[in-house]
Design an enzyme around this catalytic site. Structure first.
Site, PDB file in Angstrom:
ATOM      1  N   ARG B 296       0.826  -1.215   0.000  1.00  0.00           N
ATOM      2  CA  ARG B 296       0.000   0.000   0.000  1.00  0.00           C
ATOM      3  C   ARG B 296       0.856   1.260   0.000  1.00  0.00           C
ATOM      4  NH1 ARG B 296      -5.204  -2.062   3.733  1.00  0.00           N
ATOM      5  NH2 ARG B 296      -6.081  -3.228   1.983  1.00  0.00           N
ATOM      6  N   TYR B 440      -6.324  -0.942  -6.822  1.00  0.00           N
ATOM      7  CA  TYR B 440      -5.734  -2.196  -6.307  1.00  0.00           C
ATOM      8  C   TYR B 440      -5.089  -2.053  -4.919  1.00  0.00           C
ATOM      9  CZ  TYR B 440      -1.321  -1.096  -9.042  1.00  0.00           C
ATOM     10  OH  TYR B 440      -0.199  -0.562  -9.582  1.00  0.00           O
ATOM     11  N   GLU B 441      -4.740  -3.167  -4.352  1.00  0.00           N
ATOM     12  CA  GLU B 441      -4.279  -3.230  -2.948  1.00  0.00           C
ATOM     13  C   GLU B 441      -5.323  -2.655  -1.998  1.00  0.00           C
ATOM     14  OE1 GLU B 441      -1.877  -5.009  -2.320  1.00  0.00           O
ATOM     15  OE2 GLU B 441      -0.905  -5.073  -4.279  1.00  0.00           O
ATOM     16  N   GLY B 442      -6.580  -2.889  -2.290  1.00  0.00           N
ATOM     17  CA  GLY B 442      -7.673  -2.310  -1.512  1.00  0.00           C
ATOM     18  C   GLY B 442      -8.076  -0.984  -2.132  1.00  0.00           C
TER      19      GLY B 442
END
Lengths: 600, 600
Positions: B296, B440-442
């Protein structure tokens, strides 16, 4: 794959309950727009675009247009057949004047249809959209002979039309145009030069394309005052209306763009092409502005159309996709997960979309009504007010409307998570398509400058004063009504900030015009906030009245009240920050030497 | 075609004057980061990415990756050769631990290099970036044997690495994972299932790819508590380190994406592939979060990297392109038009870009320092504070950083007008590439929920209290200094709004967790506003001190003061509106029946 259903219920709400089309039957061309006819346009027109144009939207994006070695261009598979159906079924001629073969419908009705068409297939809609701009200019500035020669077949859709302004070295600054127009002995001109970014410049949909081209006659001043407008048909048109020889205008290449791949954006080469002056020599810019103002409203509508279809799909996905559980506990314990709808932050994005889309729809339709009124209202006072209001708000509808289109498309793509980034889901196309609308027909920064630099001061500020009066009066009236008072008070604060910022610009702009320039963008945003706020005030009023009268669509009307409240809570609070940005002035904006932007 | 110059001067300003790397030589691995070494990393590393990776960025986007019928994937032309150079020149190993062949540099130094690499070629940077995430997880959770077997060749860049979380039916909600891991007699597992959106899933850059895969063992609960993490090499690795048989994991297809075309985003099919448990069974989520938190921060850095290169190009274009005249009169009367730089609204966009980029750079580097401190600071108190601060701000760096990346890329594209929409100018690629980082990555909405739903409450609010204390103390100290007082007071107001909003969430979230969810996004934005504000306060202080000490780069340092003022005038005013949105609560957000989002 995405889906699209024309939002007829919401359009009807605006036309019937908010605006009240029946109040305007004193305008000649509104008499044809009987409720039955309007219903038919919305229902049948909506059906046509959903069934014929929408299915070729995604494939058109993926395939794009193809230029062949001979300079001809083919549109994506299905476009030619769909265009033939579009012409045949009469959707092309809605608002054009009957004397040229149009149906003479009010602009507001044509705008409602146009929104659906954009949602269904923006790239396709541009082919006829550009022709409409060219028709407007010919109708106002063209000679009777030119109108007779070109307009009927452009109205019918048999021929296309384009606007040729941009050149490699000039976009916004049209004074830099290099394209030359040399007079011929027969009264025509030889046009030579290169135009770029020409939407629908060459294609296979129509048998002829009528280009309107800005160029400079010999000895014309090297500024916007030296520009003339010419009509340059792809095929010369004989006096009997038949097509003559091929003119020396060709598509040199198709631009590789971020989006709107279904529309052929061309580099157009004019090599001594035969053209004819439209209107007076060196008055081309004024003629172009006729096209441009209409086009700007149309581009604002693109923001709306794309936002609408993007939201419809995000709503569908949010209802289908199950992921996680509601913060308040499982909503559907028998399923493995709840739908995305339970998540407040997904709701936030969808509510932001809904509040902006419905406000913008009301604003676009109300704006179209002002265009109708400006030309046909019975009194000079009404015509002037309509002209003032739409003149003031055209850059706002274009600038704020297209910013909304891009933001909403982006947020609706976000609802899809990773799937939003994948082409087959269709959401990323909406973002790419929406992006151009912030750029063309004058970038949104140019719109902001048009608003603060030109429109505010015009006629001693008459238009902005009229706008403040309209908003202020409606707020004052609403404050006496308990159903409306809450919203009216929120809007009043935002209006106060807009009025304060306007005063600040007026006081400081004379001393230093950069103060106006530095505040232009937040000022446009603040004006948009208030303009959408006015629309929401009217929608609250219309919905409350309908509910009080026992209307049947209770849930729909109550949703309007909730959405208005959301708008008041989640958008209007931006007003004070925008005002502070404007009143911060230009010093820190302009202080740095350009070299200091290079961090390296 | 675009250009890129590593912003070494600005990085040095942050490392030397704002953070002061020399203050941290008490951390063991900072001793290697002598000024010479850091200089070499920035200068030589910057040169490498600009000369080797940047030239294949645009072509990589246009060409994309190709999957062949046998399931193999080739990267765009030039990627394989550039990767070989990347490995050979040692840029791959900067921050990895020396015991596994890394150079053991501080994370902050590696982050500075990583920013340049992203600016030069984000799609390329992802190949090694994903491997770093996999390395982190193996280092923390892997057995000694697993570390010895896989990590050294991943550190060297000889092998790649991936993270396999997402499946068609689940992204955010990993409890829905269906991929199965059946135990084999030899202690390994047979992994079967389909993973999607796997960045760098299959490619031709490395001789092996080490997949880290989330899957469920037999009988594991049907929730996130049932997830285990497995290491699944593309080629099995023999005990002597040589490559053994091809594992049953294949790339089923490459996703057709909006951007990052140079990175192969794969559907990965596991058909009884051999894998080994990493860490404990059913503790896979915790292991994955190790990768995810590092990832993140890396994704936030992508926002910065793309914004930086987009701005550099917009600045160049604004200096080259002549269009119109300054509002205050012609600046270069001998030219036909002034440059775009004279226009306040162009300046506004560039100043907004600059203020956000430089603030974000300081925040990313400071965040990386917290990662270093969290692991290596001498006292438990320092380690805890660093861990608290970076834990709190990781979702902010990711969410706000990538929102900034997209907004700045869009605005810088806007500076180009129509040319920004054309692929050959390269700006539209930056917008498309930047877009994925918000997803992406949450998704950024998930980041906002992580911040308000998890990080705020952790350890009784210890982290957020620590953050408020740090910001508050620095404001208090600055108010006594006339050079800093103006900025400090502006920041103090914003901090007050953030503290007020935090209190509101704490008081209302217990009663109704939807209040927290509905306010999550504006709360993340408000936290970002204050966090960047803190960085600007520090930069004002550093620049003022350097100027007072007679530093040579006067213009650069004075530009910092101007940009800080711009940040105070043009960003901090958003704080009050954001607070009002948070405190509006969830009622209007959650009130509508999903059916009411369908306007049709």
């Amino acid at each position: 794959m995405p889906q699209f259903t024309p939002p007829v219920r919401d359009t009807r709400f605006v036309l019937d309950r908010v605006i009240g089309l029946d109040r305007y039957t004193n305008l000649p061309h509104f008499q044809a727009a009987t409720p039955d006819v309007v219903d038919a346009v919305l229902e049948e027109g909506g059906k046509f675009v959903a069934e014929v144009l929408f299915p070729i939207n995604h494939s058109g994006d993926q395939q794009g247009c193809t230029r062949h070695p001979d300079g001809s261009v083919t549109t994506p598979d299905g476009f030619k057949e769909a265009y033939a159906q579009f012409v045949e079924s009469g959707w092309c001629t809605l608002s054009a004047p009957p004397e040229f073969g149009g149906q003479g419908m009010p602009h507001i009705v044509a705008t409602a249809f146009q929104e659906y068409m954009i949602s269904a297939n923006m790239a396709f809609a541009m082919y006829s959209g550009l022709a409409h701009g060219a028709i407007s200019a010919l109708l106002v500035k063209g000679s009777e002979a030119q109108k007779a020669k070109y307009v009927p077949k452009m109205v019918s859709g048999e021929w296309g039309g384009t606007m040729n302004l941009t050149e490699p070295q000039c976009g916004t600054d049209l004074g830099l145009i290099k394209t030359k127009a040399e007079p011929n002995a027969d009264g025509s001109y030889s046009i030579t030069g290169t135009k770029i970014f020409i939407s629908s410049g060459e294609h296979d949909l129509t048998s002829n394309i009528i280009h309107l081209v800005l160029a400079k006659t010999p000895g014309a001043p090297d500024s916007t005052k030296g520009i003339s407008l010419f009509v340059v048909p792809k095929f010369l048109v004989n006096d009997d209306g038949s097509l003559g020889e091929r003119n020396a205008v060709t598509c040199g290449s198709i631009e590789h763009k971020m989006g709107i791949h279904g529309n052929s954006t061309c580099v157009m080469n004019y090599d001594g092409a035969k053209g004819w002056l439209v209107g007076e020599e060196m008055k081309g810019l004024a003629a172009m502005f006729i096209m441009m103002n209409a086009a700007r409203l149309g581009v604002g509508l693109q923001g709306l159309g794309i936002a609408e279809v993007a939201m419809q799909n995000a709503v569908q996905y949010a209802g289908d996709r199950r992921q996680g559980r509601a913060l308040t506990g499982p909503q559907e314990p028998n399923e493995k997960a709840d739908t995305l709808f339970v998540h407040p932050d997904v709701r936030r994005m969808l509510m932001e979309a809904k509040a902006q889309i419905e406000g913008l729809r009301a604003l676009c339709l109300w704006g179209a009504l002002q265009v109708d009124m400006e030309h046909a209202a019975p009194t000079e006072e009404e015509r002037q007010l309509a002209g003032d209001l739409i003149g003031l708000l055209t850059p706002v509808i274009k600038g704020v409307g297209t910013d909304i289109g891009y933001k909403v498309a982006t947020d609706c793509q976000q609802v899809y998570g990773g799937h939003g980034y994948i082409a087959e889901w269709g959401m990323e196309q909406y973002v790419r398509d929406a992006r151009i609308a912030m750029i063309y027909e004058g970038t949104n920064g140019v719109q902001a400058m048009d608003l603060v630099g030109r429109k505010l001061a015009l006629n001693g500020g008459r238009a902005v004063q009229a706008f403040f009066r309209v908003v202020g009066e409606e707020i004052a009236a609403a404050k006496g009504n308990e159903k409306l008072a809450g919203f009216a008070e929120a809007l009043e604060k935002a209006l106060g900030h807009l009025q304060g910022a306007t005063m600040w610009l007026a006081q400081n702009g004379f001393k230093n015009p950069n103060e106006v320039g530095a505040g232009a963008y937040p000022y446009m945003q603040l004006t948009g906030l208030v303009a959408l706020g006015l629309m929401w005030l009217r929608m609250v009023k219309a919905a409350s009245e309908a509910l009080a009268q026992g209307a049947e669509d209770v849930a729909f009307l109550e949703a309007k009240l909730v959405t208005a409240r959301f708008y008041a809570e989640r958008f209007l609070p931006d007003a004070s920050g925008l005002r502070r940005k404007i009143e911060a002035g230009s010093e820190s904006v302009m202080a740095l030497d350009p070299e200091m932007f290079r961090a390296a």
